[in-house]
Design a protein around this motif. Structure first.
Motif, PDB file in Angstrom:
ATOM      1  N   ASP A 494       6.056   3.293   2.785  1.00 21.52           N
ATOM      2  CA  ASP A 494       5.055   4.565   3.550  1.00 21.52           C
ATOM      3  C   ASP A 494       3.597   4.550   2.601  1.00 21.52           C
ATOM      4  O   ASP A 494       2.161   4.512   3.943  1.00 21.52           O
ATOM      5  N   PHE A 495       3.788   4.504   1.238  1.00 20.16           N
ATOM      6  CA  PHE A 495       2.858   5.163   0.434  1.00 20.16           C
ATOM      7  C   PHE A 495       2.039   3.653   0.166  1.00 20.16           C
ATOM      8  O   PHE A 495       0.262   3.726   0.057  1.00 20.16           O
ATOM      9  N   LEU A 496       2.993   2.809   0.013  1.00 19.72           N
ATOM     10  CA  LEU A 496       2.371   1.045   0.078  1.00 19.72           C
ATOM     11  C   LEU A 496       1.195   0.966   1.347  1.00 19.72           C
ATOM     12  O   LEU A 496       0.078   0.185   1.616  1.00 19.72           O
ATOM     13  N   ASN A 497       1.874   1.270   2.407  1.00 18.10           N
ATOM     14  CA  ASN A 497       1.494   0.505   3.831  1.00 18.10           C
ATOM     15  C   ASN A 497       0.093   1.776   3.994  1.00 18.10           C
ATOM     16  O   ASN A 497      -1.531   1.439   3.851  1.00 18.10           O
ATOM     17  N   GLU A 498      -0.396   3.235   3.146  1.00 18.09           N
ATOM     18  CA  GLU A 498      -1.264   3.783   3.238  1.00 18.09           C
ATOM     19  C   GLU A 498      -1.939   3.400   2.541  1.00 18.09           C
ATOM     20  O   GLU A 498      -3.442   3.452   2.563  1.00 18.09           O
ATOM     21  N   LEU A 499      -2.028   2.554   1.548  1.00 15.27           N
ATOM     22  CA  LEU A 499      -2.743   2.216   0.606  1.00 15.27           C
ATOM     23  C   LEU A 499      -3.369   1.095   1.164  1.00 15.27           C
ATOM     24  O   LEU A 499      -4.716   0.645   0.771  1.00 15.27           O
TER      25      LEU A 499
END
Length: 504
Positions: A494-499
């Motif tokens: 989740d965090f990686l995809n947002e970044l």
């Protein structure tokens, strides 16, 4: 007040306090058992105390068998009742303050109860102990010549139903004694400003004309502030702004990714760094020796400690052990019972004991912030050690990073995917990528086994993050300043995809 007089007062307090510290150094288990007895007796007539019949608990074993391990979610209903004015639920004295947790990057906020006992006997006591230990180790210290630049309280305090909530740092600043405010900068008014970016420049403008002798704050945000100080003043380094600056007290995140950048703006061999380990739930440990990053676990702050070995964490065979049973070198999740009414509460942090005589620790990461999709058990301590090695070999500087798994699909093997923002990028990115993978294998045998001949894991995929990527991501989530952190590792994408989306 003249410095010799202040040092004499501090010396008197130091000797008095060191007698108490020596007690828990010599008799750690006795001190912890007496503390547990005090906590149970104090709270026996609360709602929780009656539910579990605290009055009849006589041993640690009875305590452990009767009261379940809990997380915030399992305490949230009681905490909400307390926030709305109910009393004597989990702690007998009134809970006036709630620390809105800034450690989480989730949309949902946590409200951690802060009792008067935890405020005075834990958080403020730790601040005095930190100062005492530093002065004891450095007789030439001249902290009192000037002021301490504190960075915290990124949100103002809010009143609701007779209680107050906000960042823990804002609660501490709002309640600090007058003498502490007198010796600190910036002013409370600026420290508690809500708009981080406006507040940042206001802090710079106020502090550059002060005689700052020490720094206190989270490394990531303090670095932003200090770089702004240099930019505003046009100076080459911070000693040109504050010639008497001698120590930086830091905590909240690992200091390893930032040390090289700090050394460049603080270019003195005798400048000192002191680490602390605290959270909204309590103040846990303090660096008690110069140039040694091991932290002394403080056993008389009203916190009773238990530990879950990470090799059994979260499964049916999960074990929970008291301080008397810990071993050097093992990774543990921390469980606390506190003088603010948290009972057998999982903090979410992991630590490793480096010594048990006395009990010294290193923080290794978060229970939720690791990657173990393929049995590789990659923790933050591994990641930051490997990044440091790769950065030195590639002559680069890292601002922030996060990593997540690439899940197996069809016949494709898994891998780790990283996004790294550099202050100084590597000259050869391919070499950096290889060195990071190699260093990860050196510090983590499970990762090495999965990477052997690409058995389970392919080589990591690494992206270069644009300038201010992580800052913009935190700003988008209204998470600038204070204790807010970037999640370093995650089993979720989740965090990686947002970044990655923000990096386009």
């Amino acid at each position: 007040m003249p410095i010799p007089i202040v040092n004499s007062i501090a010396s008197w307090f130091l000797k008095k306090r060191f007698h108490q510290i020596e007690l828990f150094l010599k008799y750690p288990i006795d001190v912890q058992n007496e503390l547990l007895e005090y906590l149970l007796n104090t709270a026996k007539n609360t709602e929780v105390g009656k539910t579990y019949d605290f009055a009849s608990i006589k041993t640690y074993r009875e305590f452990a068998d009767r009261i379940p391990i809990t997380s915030y979610e399992e305490n949230s209903a009681m905490i909400e009742r307390s926030r709305h004015g109910e009393s004597n639920i989990f702690w007998p004295s009134p809970i006036k303050w709630f620390a809105k947790s800034s450690g989480t990057t989730n949309a949902k906020s946590k409200f951690i109860p802060v009792s008067n006992e935890s405020l005075v006997d834990c958080h403020y006591a730790a601040s005095k102990d930190l100062l005492c230990m530093y002065l004891n180790n450095n007789e030439d210290a001249k902290l009192f010549v000037g002021k301490s630049l504190r960075l915290g309280g990124s949100k103002e305090l809010y009143k609701e139903n007779g209680t107050v909530f906000g960042d823990l740092s804002a609660i501490l600043i709002d309640n600090m004694p007058f003498w502490a405010e007198y010796s600190s900068t910036p002013s409370n008014e600026i420290s508690l400003m809500g708009d981080w970016e406006v507040k940042m420049q206001a802090i710079v403008n106020e502090t550059i004309n002060e005689n700052v002798t020490s720094l206190l704050g989270v490394p990531s945000w303090m670095l932003v502030l200090l770089n702004n100080v240099i930019k505003t003043t046009g100076k080459d380094n911070l000693f040109d702004v504050w010639p008497n600056l001698e120590v930086y007290f830091h905590g909240g995140v690992s200091f390893d990714p930032y040390i090289e950048q700090y050394n460049k703006i603080l270019p003195r061999d005798n400048f000192r760094y002191y680490e602390t380990y605290n959270a909204s739930e309590g103040f846990f440990a303090i660096q008690d020796r110069n140039a040694n990053k091991e932290l002394l676990l403080m056993l008389d702050y009203g916190i009773f400690y238990e530990f879950i070995p990470m090799d059994s964490y979260g499964n049916e065979a999960q074990k929970v052990i008291p301080l008397s049973d810990v071993e050097i070198g093992k990774n543990y999740a921390i469980v606390i019972t506190t003088n603010a009414g948290l009972w057998r509460y999982k903090v979410g942090d992991t630590i490793r004991f480096t010594s048990i005589t006395p009990h010294r620790i290193k923080v290794t990461g978060r229970t939720k912030h690791h990657i173990n999709v393929f049995g590789e058990e990659l923790i933050i301590e591994n990641a930051e050690s490997a990044l440091k090695k790769a950065s030195i070999l590639s002559d680069c500087e890292i601002v922030e990073y996060t990593a997540a798994p690439i899940f197996m699909k069809d016949k494709e093997k898994g891998a780790h995917e990283w996004i790294i923002e550099f202050k100084k990028p590597p000259i050869n990115f391919e070499v950096f990528s290889r060195e990071l993978d190699k260093a990860l294998m050196q510090v983590n045998s499970d990762y090495e086994a999965k990477r052997f001949n690409n058995l389970t894991l392919n080589a990591p995929t690494i992206h270069i993050g644009r300038d201010k990527l992580f800052y913009d991501w935190l700003k988008k989530r209204d998470k600038l300043g204070g204790q807010h952190k970037v999640p370093r590792l995650s089993n979720s994408r989740d965090f990686l995809n947002e970044l990655l989306d923000l990096n386009k």
